[in-house]
Design a protein around this motif. Structure first.
Motif, PDB file in Angstrom:
ATOM      1  N   GLN A   1       0.852  -1.179   0.000  1.00 19.40           N
ATOM      2  CA  GLN A   1       0.000   0.000   0.000  1.00 19.40           C
ATOM      3  C   GLN A   1       0.896   1.239   0.000  1.00 19.40           C
ATOM      4  N   ILE A   2       0.787   2.014  -1.058  1.00 15.46           N
ATOM      5  CA  ILE A   2       1.668   3.161  -1.252  1.00 15.46           C
ATOM      6  C   ILE A   2       0.825   4.423  -1.413  1.00 15.46           C
ATOM      7  N   THR A   3       1.195   5.469  -0.680  1.00 14.63           N
ATOM      8  CA  THR A   3       0.473   6.736  -0.728  1.00 14.63           C
ATOM      9  C   THR A   3       1.336   7.817  -1.361  1.00 14.63           C
ATOM     10  N   GLY A   4       0.807   8.449  -2.417  1.00 11.91           N
ATOM     11  CA  GLY A   4       1.449   9.637  -2.951  1.00 11.91           C
ATOM     12  C   GLY A   4       1.081  10.817  -2.073  1.00 11.91           C
ATOM     13  N   PHE A   5       2.071  11.626  -1.703  1.00  9.91           N
ATOM     14  CA  PHE A   5       1.833  12.679  -0.714  1.00  9.91           C
ATOM     15  C   PHE A   5       2.533  13.957  -1.140  1.00  9.91           C
ATOM     16  N   GLY A   6       1.844  15.101  -0.953  1.00 10.00           N
ATOM     17  CA  GLY A   6       2.518  16.375  -1.116  1.00 10.00           C
ATOM     18  C   GLY A   6       1.756  17.377  -1.959  1.00 10.00           C
ATOM     19  N   THR A   7       2.472  18.424  -2.334  1.00  6.04           N
ATOM     20  CA  THR A   7       1.890  19.538  -3.084  1.00  6.04           C
ATOM     21  C   THR A   7       2.235  19.457  -4.573  1.00  6.04           C
TER      22      THR A   7
ATOM     23  N   ALA B   1       4.360   2.553   2.465  1.00  9.13           N
ATOM     24  CA  ALA B   1       5.339   3.560   2.052  1.00  9.13           C
ATOM     25  C   ALA B   1       4.604   4.819   1.606  1.00  9.13           C
ATOM     26  N   VAL B   2       5.235   5.956   1.832  1.00 12.24           N
ATOM     27  CA  VAL B   2       4.708   7.255   1.397  1.00 12.24           C
ATOM     28  C   VAL B   2       5.682   7.831   0.381  1.00 12.24           C
ATOM     29  N   LEU B   3       5.186   8.107  -0.821  1.00 12.11           N
ATOM     30  CA  LEU B   3       6.009   8.689  -1.879  1.00 12.11           C
ATOM     31  C   LEU B   3       5.735  10.185  -1.959  1.00 12.11           C
ATOM     32  N   VAL B   4       6.724  10.990  -1.621  1.00 18.91           N
ATOM     33  CA  VAL B   4       6.610  12.448  -1.696  1.00 18.91           C
ATOM     34  C   VAL B   4       6.983  12.882  -3.105  1.00 18.91           C
ATOM     35  N   GLY B   5       6.046  13.567  -3.791  1.00 17.27           N
ATOM     36  CA  GLY B   5       6.210  13.882  -5.197  1.00 17.27           C
ATOM     37  C   GLY B   5       7.266  14.935  -5.471  1.00 17.27           C
ATOM     38  N   TYR B   6       7.622  15.012  -6.733  1.00 17.08           N
ATOM     39  CA  TYR B   6       8.648  15.918  -7.257  1.00 17.08           C
ATOM     40  C   TYR B   6       8.435  17.365  -6.800  1.00 17.08           C
ATOM     41  N   LEU B   7       9.553  18.037  -6.498  1.00 18.89           N
ATOM     42  CA  LEU B   7       9.598  19.363  -5.888  1.00 18.89           C
ATOM     43  C   LEU B   7       9.069  19.311  -4.459  1.00 18.89           C
ATOM     44  N   GLY B   8       9.358  18.209  -3.778  1.00 17.85           N
ATOM     45  CA  GLY B   8       8.862  17.997  -2.423  1.00 17.85           C
ATOM     46  C   GLY B   8       9.898  18.222  -1.335  1.00 17.85           C
ATOM     47  N   HIS B   9      10.834  19.139  -1.557  1.00 17.56           N
ATOM     48  CA  HIS B   9      11.876  19.403  -0.562  1.00 17.56           C
ATOM     49  C   HIS B   9      11.294  19.770   0.799  1.00 17.56           C
ATOM     50  N   PHE B  10      10.211  20.546   0.791  1.00 17.60           N
ATOM     51  CA  PHE B  10       9.553  20.907   2.048  1.00 17.60           C
ATOM     52  C   PHE B  10       8.556  19.835   2.473  1.00 17.60           C
ATOM     53  N   ASP B  11       7.817  19.297   1.508  1.00 18.60           N
ATOM     54  CA  ASP B  11       6.772  18.322   1.820  1.00 18.60           C
ATOM     55  C   ASP B  11       7.313  17.093   2.533  1.00 18.60           C
ATOM     56  N   VAL B  12       8.543  16.711   2.246  1.00 19.07           N
ATOM     57  CA  VAL B  12       9.085  15.503   2.872  1.00 19.07           C
ATOM     58  C   VAL B  12       9.244  15.692   4.381  1.00 19.07           C
TER      59      VAL B  12
ATOM     60  N   LEU C   1      11.356   9.939  -1.213  1.00 17.91           N
ATOM     61  CA  LEU C   1      11.380  11.292  -1.780  1.00 17.91           C
ATOM     62  C   LEU C   1      11.817  11.217  -3.229  1.00 17.91           C
ATOM     63  N   ASP C   2      10.960  11.675  -4.123  1.00 19.73           N
ATOM     64  CA  ASP C   2      11.348  11.798  -5.524  1.00 19.73           C
ATOM     65  C   ASP C   2      12.087  13.123  -5.677  1.00 19.73           C
ATOM     66  N   LEU C   3      13.375  13.101  -5.414  1.00 22.12           N
ATOM     67  CA  LEU C   3      14.178  14.333  -5.415  1.00 22.12           C
ATOM     68  C   LEU C   3      14.413  14.819  -6.851  1.00 22.12           C
ATOM     69  N   MET C   4      14.912  13.959  -7.681  1.00 22.96           N
ATOM     70  CA  MET C   4      15.165  14.208  -9.104  1.00 22.96           C
ATOM     71  C   MET C   4      16.099  15.391  -9.337  1.00 22.96           C
ATOM     72  N   ILE C   5      15.751  16.585  -8.865  1.00 27.23           N
ATOM     73  CA  ILE C   5      16.635  17.733  -9.029  1.00 27.23           C
ATOM     74  C   ILE C   5      17.040  18.260  -7.653  1.00 27.23           C
ATOM     75  N   PHE C   6      18.195  18.888  -7.609  1.00 24.74           N
ATOM     76  CA  PHE C   6      18.694  19.503  -6.385  1.00 24.74           C
ATOM     77  C   PHE C   6      18.444  21.005  -6.453  1.00 24.74           C
ATOM     78  N   ALA C   7      17.927  21.563  -5.375  1.00 28.98           N
ATOM     79  CA  ALA C   7      17.547  22.973  -5.373  1.00 28.98           C
ATOM     80  C   ALA C   7      18.733  23.885  -5.669  1.00 28.98           C
ATOM     81  N   ALA C   8      19.874  23.640  -5.019  1.00 26.14           N
ATOM     82  CA  ALA C   8      21.044  24.491  -5.222  1.00 26.14           C
ATOM     83  C   ALA C   8      21.556  24.389  -6.649  1.00 26.14           C
ATOM     84  N   ASP C   9      21.571  23.185  -7.202  1.00 25.68           N
ATOM     85  CA  ASP C   9      22.051  22.966  -8.566  1.00 25.68           C
ATOM     86  C   ASP C   9      21.153  23.675  -9.573  1.00 25.68           C
TER      87      ASP C   9
END
Length: 380
Positions: free
Chosen positions: A2-8, A84-95, A109-117
């Motif tokens: 059971q997997i939950t997508g979570f975030g903004t 498991a909870v999957l925090v969607g892309y651009l979820g730096h705060f949501d996680v 956490l689907d990080l994919m991109i780094f904020a500083a980069d």
């Protein structure tokens, strides 16, 4: 599981979260979502980084969405407990919120991109701002049990002690983008779409357009806007005029943007989709959405010759050196004169997409990583 997508996250603006969740569902997992889209585009978020006095808008809206997500979570207590909870892309705060609301649950956490980069690529200068964004990246990574990245090259940006929690899953394409290729037409229809960021290096396309002869049998549609749009249009020269495909130049058409369904139609009606051409560090680490989506839509792909894009596309693309407008112009000229080669590249790209870019294939490494982590937890 059971997997939950979570975030903004917002599926319509950033399909990545939907691809992973849909793929997990197609692989047989039970998927539900606790989702309150934030509403800001990536471009708006980056603009706020450059104008901190606008940050209050982000903060206020984020707090409202978090309240919504918290109430959603409270309603589920005692009735549903995800594995498991999957925090969607651009979820730096949501996680961070996910860790608080699901303290004993596996957090992905689907990080994919780094904020500083990303901020560096878009012109944010060295200083306290970048240090703060780097700290945000590190905090987000520490809050997660599994971190999803899109390329092997992005692993290099993970803190050395945290790389063991990373799993690589390519960007892929939503199922609705898939459409078998149709024979190339004359003039050759070419499309580029994006936010005109330095990563995409749209000015390289503009310079390549200026190198095409006026009688080249080619029609190019440029869709989008952003910081490099003015430079791209200036470099394109007299061919780069007209905001409507039915007015002005018959060779280059400019569109400020298109809604998702219309954009899919524009790409599917094209024979060639242009990728990215940046020679900067970030451009050498990513394979963009448009490459996956263009291949799924049955387009031939022209993009920069970089390790992650070679890994994603193999021989199913035409490559040019990053930043090389002359090479891009020559690639466009050669394909405009050889529709058989366009047809071959279209078929190769679509076959590659069918095999590797469907949501179920993209999500497979993540499914395995979640299952392995849950087994380790169960075994103590």
């Amino acid at each position: 599981m059971q997997i939950t997508g979570f975030g903004t996250y917002d599926r319509s603006k950033h399909p990545r979260a939907g691809i992973l969740l849909d793929g997990l569902g197609q692989l047989g997992e039970e998927v539900r979502e606790l989702n309150a889209p934030l509403g800001f585009s990536t471009a708006e978020r980056v603009a706020m980084l450059g104008r901190p006095w606008l940050g209050y808008r982000f903060g206020l809206r984020l707090l409202r969405r978090w309240l919504t997500l918290t109430l959603m979570r409270i309603r589920l207590i005692g009735r549903y407990r995800p594995d498991a909870v999957l925090v969607g892309y651009l979820g730096h705060f949501d996680v961070c919120l996910a860790r608080l609301l699901f303290p004993r649950t596996l957090i992905v956490l689907d990080l994919m991109i780094f904020a500083a980069d990303t901020a560096t690529d878009r012109g944010v200068q060295v200083g306290p701002k970048l240090r703060l964004l780097a700290m945000l990246d590190q905090l987000a990574i520490r809050c997660a049990d599994i971190v999803v990245l899109d390329t092997d090259q992005h692993l290099e940006l993970m803190p050395p002690g945290q790389r063991g929690k990373a799993v690589v899953a390519s960007v892929g394409s939503p199922d609705e983008w898939f459409r078998p290729p149709t024979p190339a037409a004359v003039p050759l229809r070419v499309v580029f779409y994006g936010l005109f960021t330095p990563l995409q290096a749209a000015p390289v396309i503009g310079a390549a357009i200026s190198k095409l002869a006026p009688d080249t049998a080619i029609s190019i549609t440029m869709v989008g806007s952003g910081q490099d749009l003015a430079a791209t249009r200036a470099l394109a020269g007299p061919l780069g005029i007209g905001d409507d495909p039915h007015e002005g130049s018959t060779q280059v058409h400019w569109r400020t943007w298109a809604e998702p369904a219309e954009l899919r139609a524009i790409v599917a009606e094209s024979s060639v989709c242009l990728g990215i051409f940046g020679a900067g560090a970030k451009g050498l680490r990513v394979t963009p959405n448009k490459v996956y989506q263009g291949a799924a839509a049955g387009c031939a792909i022209i993009t920069s010759d970089t390790p992650p894009q070679r890994s994603a596309l193999g021989d199913a693309a035409r490559y040019v050196a990053p930043g090389d407008s002359a090479a891009l112009a020559e690639a466009l000229r050669s394909l405009a004169a050889d529709t058989d080669e366009v047809d071959r590249l279209q078929a190769a790209a679509y076959a590659r997409a069918q095999q590797h870019f469907r949501p179920r294939e993209v999500a497979r490494p993540l499914q395995q990583a979640i299952a392995e982590d849950l087994r380790r937890r169960a075994n103590g």
